[in-house]
Design an enzyme around this catalytic site. Structure first.
Site, PDB file in Angstrom:
ATOM      1  N   CYS A 225      39.125  49.257  42.080  1.00 17.64           N
ATOM      2  CA  CYS A 225      40.042  48.218  42.543  1.00 17.64           C
ATOM      3  C   CYS A 225      40.218  48.182  44.055  1.00 17.64           C
ATOM      4  O   CYS A 225      40.753  47.212  44.587  1.00 17.64           O
ATOM      5  CB  CYS A 225      41.405  48.404  41.876  1.00 17.64           C
ATOM      6  SG  CYS A 225      41.358  48.313  40.070  1.00 17.64           S
ATOM      7  N   HIS A 304      38.547  58.769  51.003  1.00 19.98           N
ATOM      8  CA  HIS A 304      37.775  59.099  49.801  1.00 19.98           C
ATOM      9  C   HIS A 304      38.091  60.533  49.387  1.00 19.98           C
ATOM     10  O   HIS A 304      37.901  61.470  50.159  1.00 19.98           O
ATOM     11  CB  HIS A 304      36.279  58.949  50.083  1.00 19.98           C
ATOM     12  CG  HIS A 304      35.461  58.653  48.854  1.00 19.98           C
ATOM     13  ND1 HIS A 304      35.529  59.421  47.709  1.00 19.98           N
ATOM     14  CD2 HIS A 304      34.581  57.655  48.589  1.00 19.98           C
ATOM     15  CE1 HIS A 304      34.709  58.917  46.800  1.00 19.98           C
ATOM     16  NE2 HIS A 304      34.124  57.841  47.297  1.00 19.98           N
ATOM     17  N   HIS A 389      54.868  42.549  56.184  1.00 24.45           N
ATOM     18  CA  HIS A 389      54.570  42.207  54.794  1.00 24.45           C
ATOM     19  C   HIS A 389      53.655  43.277  54.192  1.00 24.45           C
ATOM     20  O   HIS A 389      52.743  43.773  54.853  1.00 24.45           O
ATOM     21  CB  HIS A 389      53.891  40.836  54.711  1.00 24.45           C
ATOM     22  CG  HIS A 389      54.638  39.750  55.429  1.00 24.45           C
ATOM     23  ND1 HIS A 389      55.817  39.225  54.951  1.00 24.45           N
ATOM     24  CD2 HIS A 389      54.386  39.119  56.604  1.00 24.45           C
ATOM     25  CE1 HIS A 389      56.265  38.304  55.788  1.00 24.45           C
ATOM     26  NE2 HIS A 389      55.412  38.225  56.801  1.00 24.45           N
ATOM     27  N   HIS A 393      48.316  46.927  45.973  1.00 25.44           N
ATOM     28  CA  HIS A 393      47.503  46.593  44.801  1.00 25.44           C
ATOM     29  C   HIS A 393      48.333  46.595  43.520  1.00 25.44           C
ATOM     30  O   HIS A 393      49.001  47.576  43.195  1.00 25.44           O
ATOM     31  CB  HIS A 393      46.360  47.597  44.681  1.00 25.44           C
ATOM     32  CG  HIS A 393      45.642  47.546  43.368  1.00 25.44           C
ATOM     33  ND1 HIS A 393      45.119  46.377  42.860  1.00 25.44           N
ATOM     34  CD2 HIS A 393      45.371  48.521  42.463  1.00 25.44           C
ATOM     35  CE1 HIS A 393      44.561  46.636  41.698  1.00 25.44           C
ATOM     36  NE2 HIS A 393      44.690  47.919  41.426  1.00 25.44           N
ATOM     37  N   HIS A 422      53.139  40.289  37.417  1.00 27.86           N
ATOM     38  CA  HIS A 422      53.780  39.521  36.351  1.00 27.86           C
ATOM     39  C   HIS A 422      53.005  38.246  36.032  1.00 27.86           C
ATOM     40  O   HIS A 422      52.781  37.917  34.856  1.00 27.86           O
ATOM     41  CB  HIS A 422      55.208  39.166  36.777  1.00 27.86           C
ATOM     42  CG  HIS A 422      55.973  38.387  35.752  1.00 27.86           C
ATOM     43  ND1 HIS A 422      55.933  37.007  35.681  1.00 27.86           N
ATOM     44  CD2 HIS A 422      56.792  38.796  34.748  1.00 27.86           C
ATOM     45  CE1 HIS A 422      56.702  36.593  34.691  1.00 27.86           C
ATOM     46  NE2 HIS A 422      57.236  37.655  34.097  1.00 27.86           N
ATOM     47  N   ASN A 426      46.683  42.682  36.459  1.00 29.26           N
ATOM     48  CA  ASN A 426      45.849  43.441  37.378  1.00 29.26           C
ATOM     49  C   ASN A 426      44.495  42.739  37.492  1.00 29.26           C
ATOM     50  O   ASN A 426      43.667  42.834  36.591  1.00 29.26           O
ATOM     51  CB  ASN A 426      45.679  44.881  36.869  1.00 29.26           C
ATOM     52  CG  ASN A 426      44.828  45.741  37.791  1.00 29.26           C
ATOM     53  OD1 ASN A 426      44.188  45.252  38.707  1.00 29.26           O
ATOM     54  ND2 ASN A 426      44.824  47.036  37.534  1.00 29.26           N
TER      55      ASN A 426
END
Length: 494
Positions: A225, A304, A389, A393, A422, A426
């Protein structure tokens, strides 16, 4: 506890906040105050006569040859500086795919279809129901047509159909809004973690839009993702090499062939969270494009943790005992994500935080390290001073909760993430763009505002991208929220 003690406590908190705010402003503007003070002193004590004397003295000291040499060195240094400095990367516009309404899946429809699939046991069905209720997803998320079918149709052809609908839908809208000829694109980066057909998805785009033969195309797979930020980072690097061109970044995930039909509970969770979505982003390194661009890319920071075995295995695609393929999520996932976040912000902090916060962080570190103040908690910098802002994720309710707590954010700061989860679920690497689209649809992005996009992915990775708004941002045509933004935010039952 009486009302006087409560009032007294709130006043103490307000006082501490005012003190910290005053400290922050003092340290942030310290150099400006010092410069102004020195200028006042200089102007007070140095007369015009002394300045004339100084000029005559300099004329005597530097002869004509020295003056020419000085000018030459200055010009050469200026040329080297401007030639070697990084090129600015601008975001002209982006587009998020909005699926057709007939692909919406409510809780009831999800459970009814799951019961018609003979592979699921009653225990698995109940588990999915509980996860769905706690997930933070609403009643209007989307699943591909192949999963709506009974029985589902997880074929290669159906997976290609899903990919084409999502990617072409986002790109058609992007090209329409920007009026860019696809043949002007010099760099193409596509990321999709679980679906990697031959020819590749990037080749599919080249074929559809007839991109030129020398386009630098990349197809990123298996990166989870957080691959959307990786794709931006790669495109940004390519724009440092190539001159006066556009880079196109496409981020998506494919559900059709990655729906899990077994009964391993760790592998059933993605069924309840992942939904259809995708984004297309157009970048430019042309100086003339600054005026019409929305944002400028400021930083990308990639972390990583794959050298650690637990981190490497916490999001893992595998087969269960019945040889059914799925993605398993470890119970250690949130702890590993927390460690990856700490490493990422340790690198990002010095790049974005005001000097006032860096001083506090360094002082706490020294106290803990050299003065045995082990009981003192590590200082968590206030990233609200660096960013306006936050696009976290939308991996799940627990992910958003953890970052809200760790970074000491307010409900307002995580509103875009919760509402995206919502409304769209995802959507993997594209979720951070649905969140930015939400913020724009609310009319909250002003010139000079800084946006922090942060995402987590298999491997295990935590990646950040920082943008600065070049103007007051209005939502683009066909913003995915334009038909429902008036209903948000909604109560998600926290």
């Amino acid at each position: 506890m009486d009302s006087e003690s409560v009032t007294g406590g709130s006043k103490q908190i307000q006082t501490r906040n005012y003190i910290k705010l005053g400290y922050h402003h003092l340290i942030t503007h310290f150099l400006k105050l010092l410069f102004v003070s020195l200028m006042v002193i200089l102007l007070t004590n140095v007369s015009l006569l002394r300045l004339n004397q100084l000029w005559l003295h300099l004329q005597l000291q530097f002869n004509q040859i020295g003056f020419i040499f000085l000018i030459t060195v200055t010009l050469f240094g200026s040329i080297v500086f401007f030639m070697s400095r990084p090129r600015s990367v601008y975001l002209l516009d982006y587009s998020c795919y909005l699926p057709p309404s007939d692909l919406k899946v409510s809780y009831q429809k999800f459970m009814n279809n799951s019961r018609l699939i003979e592979h699921f046991t009653e225990s698995s069905l109940e588990f999915q129901r509980k996860i769905l209720i706690r997930s933070g997803l609403g009643e209007e998320t989307y699943l591909p047509e192949s999963i709506h079918c009974i029985p589902p149709r997880p074929t290669m052809a159906a997976a290609r159909e899903e990919a084409e609908q999502v990617i072409f839908g986002a790109l058609d809208n992007l090209f329409e809004n920007t009026k860019i000829n696809p043949r002007e694109i010099g760099v193409l980066v596509v990321n999709c973690s679980l679906f990697n057909p031959t020819p590749s998805l990037s080749a599919m785009i080249v074929n559809k839009y007839k991109l030129r033969g020398n386009v630098k195309s990349f197809n990123l797979g298996g990166m989870g993702c957080s691959a959307g930020v990786i794709a931006i980072d790669l495109a940004g690097d390519m724009l440092q090499i190539l001159r006066n061109t556009f880079a196109l970044v496409v981020s998506t995930e494919n559900i059709t062939q990655n729906w899990y039909f077994g009964n391993n509970k760790a592998m059933l969770i993605p069924n309840c969270l992942f939904r259809v979505g995708g984004s297309a982003i157009l970048l430019s390194n042309k100086p003339m494009d600054r005026k019409r661009s929305k944002y400028k890319l400021v930083h990308t920071v990639r972390t990583h943790k794959g050298s650690d075995e637990k981190a490497f295995n916490c999001v893992y695609q595998e087969q269960d005992e019945a040889l059914k393929t799925g993605v398993s999520l470890s119970k250690d996932l949130m702890a590993i994500a927390g460690e990856a976040l700490k490493t990422n912000i340790t690198t990002l902090g010095p790049l974005v935080l005001p000097i006032s916060e860096q001083i506090l962080f360094f002082a706490t570190f020294v106290a803990r390290r050299f003065f045995n103040a082990k009981k003192k908690k590590p200082y968590i910098p206030d990233f609200k001073l660096a960013f306006d802002h936050f696009c976290i994720h939308a991996g799940g309710r627990a992910v958003i909760d953890e970052l809200e707590k760790s970074l000491k954010l307010s409900p307002k700061h995580v509103e875009a993430s919760r509402m995206t989860l919502h409304r769209f679920g995802n959507t993997s690497s594209s979720s951070i763009w649905y969140e930015l689209a939400y913020t724009e649809a609310k009319g909250r992005v002003r010139k000079g505002n800084r946006v922090w996009q942060i995402a987590f992915g298999s491997g295990f990775k935590c990646n950040s991208a920082v943008w600065v708004a070049l103007r007051d941002i209005k939502p683009s045509v066909n913003n995915p929220w334009e038909h429902c933004i008036h209903r948000y935010p909604v109560n998600v039952g926290l």
